[in-house]
Design an enzyme around this catalytic site. Structure first.
Site, PDB file in Angstrom:
ATOM      1  N   LYS A 150       2.815  -4.552   5.573  1.00  0.00           N
ATOM      2  CA  LYS A 150       3.275  -5.612   4.670  1.00  0.00           C
ATOM      3  C   LYS A 150       4.598  -6.143   5.209  1.00  0.00           C
ATOM      4  O   LYS A 150       5.680  -5.646   4.876  1.00  0.00           O
ATOM      5  CB  LYS A 150       3.450  -5.075   3.247  1.00  0.00           C
ATOM      6  CG  LYS A 150       3.589  -6.176   2.198  1.00  0.00           C
ATOM      7  CD  LYS A 150       2.301  -6.943   2.026  1.00  0.00           C
ATOM      8  CE  LYS A 150       2.411  -8.008   0.955  1.00  0.00           C
ATOM      9  NZ  LYS A 150       1.175  -8.801   0.838  1.00  0.00           N
ATOM     10  N   SER A 205      -3.112 -11.699   0.417  1.00  0.00           N
ATOM     11  CA  SER A 205      -2.355 -11.000  -0.600  1.00  0.00           C
ATOM     12  C   SER A 205      -2.854 -11.431  -1.983  1.00  0.00           C
ATOM     13  O   SER A 205      -4.017 -11.200  -2.305  1.00  0.00           O
ATOM     14  CB  SER A 205      -0.855 -11.247  -0.417  1.00  0.00           C
ATOM     15  OG  SER A 205      -0.097 -10.204  -0.985  1.00  0.00           O
TER      16      SER A 205
END
Length: 596
Positions: free
Chosen positions: A186, A381
């Site tokens: 991430k 996401s």
């Protein structure tokens, strides 16, 4: 006198009636005598600037009669034109086709047009004077012929991504980025917390780059009938002079615009006229306008709680969970709708808002309405979160997708303000009332709570994704970890079901709705578009009577808001990078800054 007055009033009344009748007649006549479609057409497409993915219902352009051309407009116009005997060929000016996924949607549409036996020609004054134009040429290669003018060059130098890292800059400012994330890939926060690529960030970016590059090389090689190794060698030699590109079979010749257009209109026959694709679509209408209804719902922009928002001048959109969820509910409740196509083009955003939209996708399926997601530039996401419960997910090979992960945190700015001689004092009730304030770091107890929130969100994301994709949790977790994939790699990893765009999504929607593949269908956008007067009223701050369905109630951002925001950001010295904003449960994966 009384009789005279009555006579005058009667005359006035009669004339008023005649005036109204005449006005209505003129309006009908004007409508009937609107622009027609010539009997011999060369369609013209301008790709000098990126196409819009979607024009929201609050577009200011619609108030003045013409909306910007969208990706779907081009796809529909070329599909319609391919079947129209009046359309003889297509000519396109290639400049900046947008993102890799948009480029592939355009290439697919052009190749489908050519498959009907009609010619498509691309031209440019040059493919880059100083810019990298590999993506632009990738689009052009899908045409039968490609030309540039004699003074042009071919700058197909490959693709690259540039990522800024500012940890040391923040340290000099006295700002401490304090973020938590799940998991190691991430990388949205690495700009703040790192000074260069860490191993997972480098690995993911290198794979993403190589996947995109491979797609472009294969596409160019296939259409220009060259070997992939030969194309790679030519890219390594670039920039190429115009004649060198012709000799290498990347171009079909060196011609000026007038020569290209003149030859095409001559080939089209006597009286051939040029007509822009958006004008053609306005006059002939979209394909898929009759038959059973397939709903089309858009989810474009960063995901946020509340209503969708759009800047009527810049075209920037925010995917408001309230509106998108309402549109999905409306399509689900409509007995005419046999299936729903959900177009997602979003880097993500709010976890809660993403879950609101995801829930309505789930409910639509539970109500017996199949849902097919088609992904645009990115659906990553939170953009993947809203899509993962669909019956089928379709992505372009170059779509940025996945990034199943989360981050949250804040910038600690007490040292920064101390350097400026500014002192903040806070009076609060509640041990954690200031947990996300920027004046102080997390306490040990707050750090534990922040980590627990990350665990909860990541666990929820991965479990729901595994269930939606019908995949063992362990397998899903191995391709999650916040990692973004191209659509090509996402297909290999089971995160999407097929590669393609609008046509592929429509074919799957028909299949799931148990309609014949050749059955006529009506693709209807939910919610309805606003009228021009409604757009202007909203822009002027008039909110109406709230009688309209909440799916169509869109908030209009003031076109001057960016100027006000920029002024505030400068004043706050660094807020442009979000220095003084906390992020709570962000499902966000921005598109890397690319050169292609």
């Amino acid at each position: 006198m009384k009789r005279f007055i009555i006579g005058v009033l009667a005359f006035i009344g009669a004339m008023s009636v005649l005036f109204v009748v005449g006005l209505v007649g003129l309006m009908v006549l004007a409508s009937a005598s609107g622009p027609t479609v010539p009997s011999n057409i060369v369609l013209e497409l301008d790709l000098e600037r990126p196409l819009r993915e979607h024009v929201s219902g609050d577009s200011l352009a619609s108030a003045f009669g013409e909306d910007p051309t969208t990706v779907r407009d081009v796809v529909d116009a070329l599909e319609k034109g391919g079947r129209d005997p009046r359309v003889k060929s297509l000519v396109a000016r290639i400049g900046n086709p947008g993102s890799p996924a948009q480029a592939q949607e355009l290439r697919d549409a052009v190749k489908a047009f050519r498959a009907t036996g009609k010619k498509a020609v691309a031209y440019a004054d040059t493919f880059g004077e100083a810019d990298n134009t590999t993506l632009a040429y990738y689009v052009a290669s899908a045409f039968d012929e490609v030309y540039i003018q004699p003074s042009g060059d071919l700058n197909i130098t490959g693709i690259s991504f540039e990522t800024p890292f500012a940890r040391e800059a923040f340290a000099k400012l006295g700002v401490t980025p304090r973020f938590h994330k799940r998991a190691e890939y991430k990388n949205a926060i690495n700009t703040y917390t790192e000074q260069g690529y860490n191993a997972p960030h480098r690995e993911a970016t290198e794979r993403y780059t190589q996947s995109l590059f491979g797609q472009m090389v294969r596409g160019i090689a296939e259409e220009r009938e060259l070997g992939e190794d030969a194309v790679r060698a030519l890219i390594d030699r670039a920039p190429l002079l115009g004649q060198d590109a012709v000799d290498a079979k990347l171009l079909d010749g060196l011609r000026y615009r007038d020569e290209v257009l003149g030859e095409l209109t001559k080939q089209a026959g006597d009286g051939a006229e040029l007509l822009y694709v958006h004008k053609y679509l306005e006059r002939v209408g979209r394909p898929h306008a009759t038959g059973d209804t397939i709903a089309l719902v858009y989810g474009v922009g960063g995901v946020a709680r509340g209503k969708s928002q759009g800047n009527p001048l810049s075209g920037e959109e925010v995917m408001g969970a309230e509106n998108v969820a309402a549109a999905l509910r409306k399509a689900t409740a409509d007995s005419r709708v046999k299936a729903i196509i959900f177009r997602v083009d979003s880097p993500g955003g709010s976890y809660v808002a993403s879950d609101t939209v995801r829930r309505e996708v789930q409910r639509a399926r539970e109500a017996g309405k199949p849902v097919v997601v088609t992904m645009g530039t990115y659906a990553a996401s939170g953009g993947y979160f809203v899509a993962m419960d669909a019956d089928r997910i379709v992505a372009q090979p170059g779509t940025l997708t996945g990034s199943i992960g989360v981050y949250a945190g804040k910038f600690v700015t007490d040292s920064f303000w101390e350097k400026l001689g500014v002192n903040f004092e806070t009076i609060a009730a509640g041990k954690n009332a200031t947990m996300y304030d920027s004046d102080a770091d997390f306490t040990p107890e707050q750090e534990v709570r922040a980590e627990a929130i990350m665990d909860r969100i990541y666990t929820d994301f991965t479990q729901r994704a595994a269930a939606g994709r019908k995949m063992p949790l362990e397998k899903l977790q191995s391709v999650a970890k916040g990692r973004a994939w191209t659509g090509e790699d996402a297909l290999a990893n089971g995160l999407v079901d097929a590669l393609g765009g609008y046509p592929k999504a429509l074919a799957l929607a028909k299949e799931l709705a148990k309609l014949p593949a050749d059955a006529p269908v009506r693709v209807e956008e939910y919610p309805r578009r606003k009228t021009g007067s409604e757009v202007l009223s909203a822009l002027l701050g008039q909110t109406g009577d709230n009688s309209e369905d909440d799916a169509a109630s869109v908030s209009v951002l003031s076109p001057w808001a960016p100027l006000v925001a920029a002024t505030r950001e400068v004043y706050l010295l660094g807020a442009r990078l979000g220095v003084f904003e906390s992020q709570r449960g962000a499902l966000y994966a921005p598109m890397p800054k690319g050169s292609w």
